[in-house]
Design an enzyme around this catalytic site. Sequence first.
Site: not given
Length: 223
Positions: A2, A105
């Site tokens: 992340c 992402e």
Amino acid sequence: MCGRFTITDPIEAIMGRYYASIADGFDYKPNYNAAPMQYIPTIIGSKDGNRLGSLRWGLVPVWFKDDKIGNKMINARAETLTEKASFKRLISSKRCIIPTNGFYEWKKEGSEKRPMRILMKDDHLFSLAGLYDTRTDPDGNKLSTCTIITTQPNDLMEDIHNRMPVILRPEDEAAWLGRDNDDVQSLLGLLKPYQASEMRAYEVPKEVGNVRNNNVDLIKEVS
């Protein structure tokens, strides 16, 4: 991993969501492209209740002399927290929440990577599980930093990436922040993939890949 997220809600909404007061010196502004080595809003439990302040993203353990190590410690794998010296001493006493309304992402398709924004279906704030530490240098200057814990992907995320940040269920947030909670095994039990049916994802502009870009256009859906 992340490596980027958004936090754009009004500060009053964040305070109300976490029943938090503002820590001294905290200066908030919406961030459409929060990135490692930036100071990011965080929630920490205290004896006087939850506090909303900021920590620099990228953990620097107390024994490291060079704070650039933070670049390499933006995430901590839930599966190995108790095996890594930098993290295992923090799980019992130095836990935090990173509030967000979406994270980014990159989905790989052939030779191309498409940036995706992942969020809740209701667009509400949600909580990423984190750990923090504070290092004091020889001159007495303190640096407080954090890392975001990651886990296996849920059904939504596995089509995008092989990891996802740990999203705490609202009913587990008090246990995670509780200063008197040092039951490591029960805390580790909270670090699991979030329910995919409550989440959604959409493609966003490639400009999000440049950390210098930070505006509302980054979260607009690419048709």
